[in-house]
Design a protein around this motif. Structure first.
Motif, short mmCIF file in Angstrom:
data_model
loop_
_atom_site.label_atom_id
_atom_site.label_comp_id
_atom_site.label_asym_id
_atom_site.label_seq_id
_atom_site.Cartn_x
_atom_site.Cartn_y
_atom_site.Cartn_z
N SER A 222 7.82 -16.45 3.00
CA SER A 222 9.05 -15.67 2.93
C SER A 222 9.21 -14.71 4.11
CB SER A 222 9.09 -14.86 1.62
OG SER A 222 8.12 -13.83 1.65
N LEU A 223 8.10 -14.35 4.77
CA LEU A 223 8.17 -13.40 5.89
C LEU A 223 8.90 -13.98 7.10
CD1 LEU A 223 4.63 -11.72 5.84
CD2 LEU A 223 6.81 -10.76 5.08
N ARG A 224 9.02 -15.29 7.16
CA ARG A 224 9.71 -15.91 8.29
C ARG A 224 11.18 -15.53 8.34
NH1 ARG A 224 8.53 -22.19 7.80
NH2 ARG A 224 9.42 -21.71 5.75
N LYS A 225 11.72 -15.16 7.18
CA LYS A 225 13.14 -14.82 7.11
C LYS A 225 13.41 -13.34 7.37
CE LYS A 225 13.73 -18.38 3.53
NZ LYS A 225 14.14 -18.65 2.13
N GLN A 226 12.34 -12.55 7.52
CA GLN A 226 12.52 -11.12 7.67
C GLN A 226 12.45 -10.70 9.14
OE1 GLN A 226 10.42 -8.56 5.04
NE2 GLN A 226 10.52 -9.94 3.29
N SER A 227 12.88 -9.46 9.38
CA SER A 227 12.85 -8.92 10.74
C SER A 227 11.42 -8.67 11.18
CB SER A 227 13.63 -7.60 10.78
OG SER A 227 13.00 -6.62 9.97
N ALA A 228 11.25 -8.42 12.48
CA ALA A 228 9.91 -8.17 13.02
C ALA A 228 9.28 -6.94 12.39
CB ALA A 228 9.98 -8.01 14.54
N GLU A 229 10.08 -5.90 12.17
CA GLU A 229 9.58 -4.67 11.55
C GLU A 229 9.19 -4.92 10.10
OE1 GLU A 229 8.39 -0.78 10.92
OE2 GLU A 229 8.75 -1.90 12.78
N GLY A 230 10.02 -5.71 9.40
CA GLY A 230 9.72 -6.04 8.00
C GLY A 230 8.44 -6.84 7.89
N ARG A 231 8.24 -7.80 8.81
CA ARG A 231 7.02 -8.60 8.80
C ARG A 231 5.80 -7.73 9.09
NH1 ARG A 231 10.23 -12.49 11.58
NH2 ARG A 231 9.38 -11.81 13.59
N ARG A 232 5.94 -6.81 10.05
CA ARG A 232 4.81 -5.94 10.40
C ARG A 232 4.38 -5.09 9.21
NH1 ARG A 232 3.52 -1.15 11.14
NH2 ARG A 232 5.63 -0.43 10.66
N LYS A 233 5.37 -4.50 8.53
CA LYS A 233 5.08 -3.63 7.40
C LYS A 233 4.47 -4.41 6.24
CE LYS A 233 7.18 -0.14 4.39
NZ LYS A 233 8.44 0.56 4.02
N CYS A 238 -0.19 -6.24 2.92
CA CYS A 238 -0.89 -7.40 2.36
C CYS A 238 -2.25 -7.60 3.01
CB CYS A 238 -0.05 -8.66 2.53
SG CYS A 238 1.44 -8.67 1.52
N GLY A 239 -2.40 -7.16 4.27
CA GLY A 239 -3.68 -7.33 4.96
C GLY A 239 -4.81 -6.66 4.22
N SER A 240 -4.55 -5.47 3.67
CA SER A 240 -5.59 -4.76 2.93
C SER A 240 -5.96 -5.53 1.67
CB SER A 240 -5.13 -3.34 2.58
OG SER A 240 -3.94 -3.38 1.82
N HIS A 241 -4.94 -6.08 1.00
CA HIS A 241 -5.20 -6.84 -0.22
C HIS A 241 -6.01 -8.09 0.08
CE1 HIS A 241 -1.63 -5.01 -2.66
NE2 HIS A 241 -2.14 -4.15 -1.81
N LEU A 280 -15.95 -0.23 -0.07
CA LEU A 280 -14.99 -0.43 1.02
C LEU A 280 -13.54 -0.43 0.57
CD1 LEU A 280 -16.79 -3.15 3.19
CD2 LEU A 280 -16.75 -0.68 3.51
N ASN A 281 -13.28 -0.64 -0.72
CA ASN A 281 -11.89 -0.66 -1.19
C ASN A 281 -11.10 0.59 -0.80
OD1 ASN A 281 -12.00 -3.20 -2.25
ND2 ASN A 281 -12.04 -2.59 -4.39
N PRO A 282 -11.65 1.80 -1.03
CA PRO A 282 -10.88 3.00 -0.63
C PRO A 282 -10.60 3.04 0.87
CG PRO A 282 -12.65 3.60 -2.12
CD PRO A 282 -12.88 2.16 -1.74
N LEU A 283 -11.58 2.63 1.69
CA LEU A 283 -11.37 2.63 3.14
C LEU A 283 -10.30 1.62 3.53
CD1 LEU A 283 -15.06 2.82 4.43
CD2 LEU A 283 -13.33 4.62 4.53
N ILE A 284 -10.37 0.43 2.94
CA ILE A 284 -9.41 -0.61 3.27
C ILE A 284 -8.00 -0.19 2.89
CG2 ILE A 284 -8.66 -2.95 2.67
CD1 ILE A 284 -11.65 -3.68 2.44
N TYR A 285 -7.85 0.38 1.69
CA TYR A 285 -6.52 0.74 1.22
C TYR A 285 -5.96 1.98 1.89
CZ TYR A 285 -6.29 -2.83 -2.37
OH TYR A 285 -6.21 -4.03 -3.01
N THR A 286 -6.83 2.83 2.45
CA THR A 286 -6.31 4.01 3.14
C THR A 286 -6.09 3.75 4.62
OG1 THR A 286 -8.59 4.81 3.34
CG2 THR A 286 -7.29 5.67 1.53
N LEU A 287 -7.04 3.06 5.25
CA LEU A 287 -6.93 2.84 6.70
C LEU A 287 -5.89 1.77 7.04
CD1 LEU A 287 -10.70 2.93 7.73
CD2 LEU A 287 -9.00 4.74 7.94
N ARG A 288 -5.69 0.78 6.14
CA ARG A 288 -4.76 -0.30 6.42
C ARG A 288 -3.39 -0.08 5.79
NH1 ARG A 288 -6.57 -5.19 8.03
NH2 ARG A 288 -4.35 -5.50 8.33
N ASN A 289 -3.22 1.00 5.01
CA ASN A 289 -1.97 1.22 4.29
C ASN A 289 -1.38 2.55 4.72
OD1 ASN A 289 -0.01 1.84 2.24
ND2 ASN A 289 -0.93 0.23 0.99
N ALA A 290 -0.28 2.49 5.48
CA ALA A 290 0.34 3.70 6.02
C ALA A 290 0.87 4.59 4.91
CB ALA A 290 1.46 3.32 6.98
#
Length: 305
Positions: A222-233, A238-241, A280-290
């Motif tokens: 579904s990300l293919r249909k979104q803007s570059a900013e939307g894909r980045r966000k 999702c990267g943290s998950h 590592l879960n707290p680190l992943i969810y804080t460092l990778r999630n703005a």
């Protein structure tokens, strides 16, 4: 045939029998456990004091952190105590309770991760209907469902183990009580119990992983249909998950999606989902999630000033 059980306690061999290695492990895993407690408590405090429980992502993140604390507390304190104790024993009932706790909180984490993946799928693929689909009542029902299914899973495990007689060696080649190493000690045929355990635990691990794989595949498509900013966000969130999923489900699948056998590497592999992932879960969810980082900054800035 009447069950004969002469074993009143078990001996846990632990991670190593080398005193020097045990000293290093004592310091290392004491720090790891402290990091688990502090990191996950920080997430819980941030979500609750920041009034973020009304947002589904933070609602589930709050309970994921709570489960991480409980899950690691089932195994880590006993492992740490045994690293400097001369007598590395655990009572029969204590062993069964530890097994029940590990198989209750572990699957609960699996199901919460699945629900969090579904939440991200709805947020990214159906943003206009997000608030309707992921309302508070539905979030609470999904969380309750995770607890109930995990309880049923652990109940089956403990019932199977309580039926087995233990009359012979009582040395468990592990740092906590788990099904596979304990089946080796039972003085009866464990083929059926082993198969049921593999089907039970394997279904949880493989079912959860498959569901997550489908969810993230749909998200990436579904990300293919979104803007570059939307894909980045979206990819940042999702990267943290995905990082958590790989770190947690890889070792779980290796351990439980196989027949009743044990390997020398099992103890090292188990560390990933009982100690490393909760740490590592707290680190992943804080460092990778703005959004989580911003919520923490606002919370601590407000408390400081």
């Amino acid at each position: 045939m009447e069950k004969i059980n002469n074993v009143t306690m078990f001996i846990l061999k632990g991670l190593s029998q080398n005193p020097k290695v045990e000293e290093v492990c004592l310091v290392l895993f004491s720090l790891f456990y402290l990091a688990i407690l502090l990191g996950n408590l920080l997430i819980i405090l941030t979500v609750r004091m920041g009034n973020l429980l009304n947002f589904p992502m933070y609602f589930f993140l709050n309970y994921l952190s709570f489960v991480d604390i409980c899950y690691s507390s089932v195994t880590a304190p006993k492992m740490i105590v045994n690293l400097f104790a001369k007598s590395k024993t655990i009572s029969y009932m204590g062993c069964m309770l530890q097994l029940f706790g590990a198989h209750f909180f572990g699957p609960t984490e699996v199901f919460i991760l699945v629900v969090m993946a579904y939440d991200r799928y709805v947020a990214i693929c159906k943003p206009l209907h997000y608030l309707i689909i992921m309302d508070q009542d539905r979030c609470k029902r999904m969380l309750l469902g995770a607890w109930v299914v995990a309880f049923l899973h652990s109940f089956i495990q403990i019932v199977l183990m309580l039926q087995l007689p233990f009359c012979g060696p009582n040395v468990i080649d592990h740092y906590f009580c788990d099904v596979h190493p304990m089946l080796k000690l039972a003085c009866s045929d464990t083929f059926v119990v082993g198969m049921v355990d593999t089907a039970n635990s394997g279904t949880v691990a493989l079912g959860g992983f498959t569901t997550l794989l489908i969810s993230y595949t749909l998200i990436l498509v579904s990300l293919r249909k979104q803007s570059a900013e939307g894909r980045r966000k979206a990819l940042s969130t999702c990267g943290s998950h995905i990082a958590v999923v790989v770190m947690f489900f890889g070792p779980c699948t290796f351990m439980y999606l196989r027949p009743n056998t044990t390997f020398a590497e099992d103890k090292m592999v188990a560390l990933f989902y009982t100690i490393i992932a909760p740490m590592l879960n707290p680190l992943i969810y804080t460092l990778r999630n703005a959004e989580v980082k911003n919520a923490m900054k606002k919370l601590w800035h407000r408390n400081a000033f």
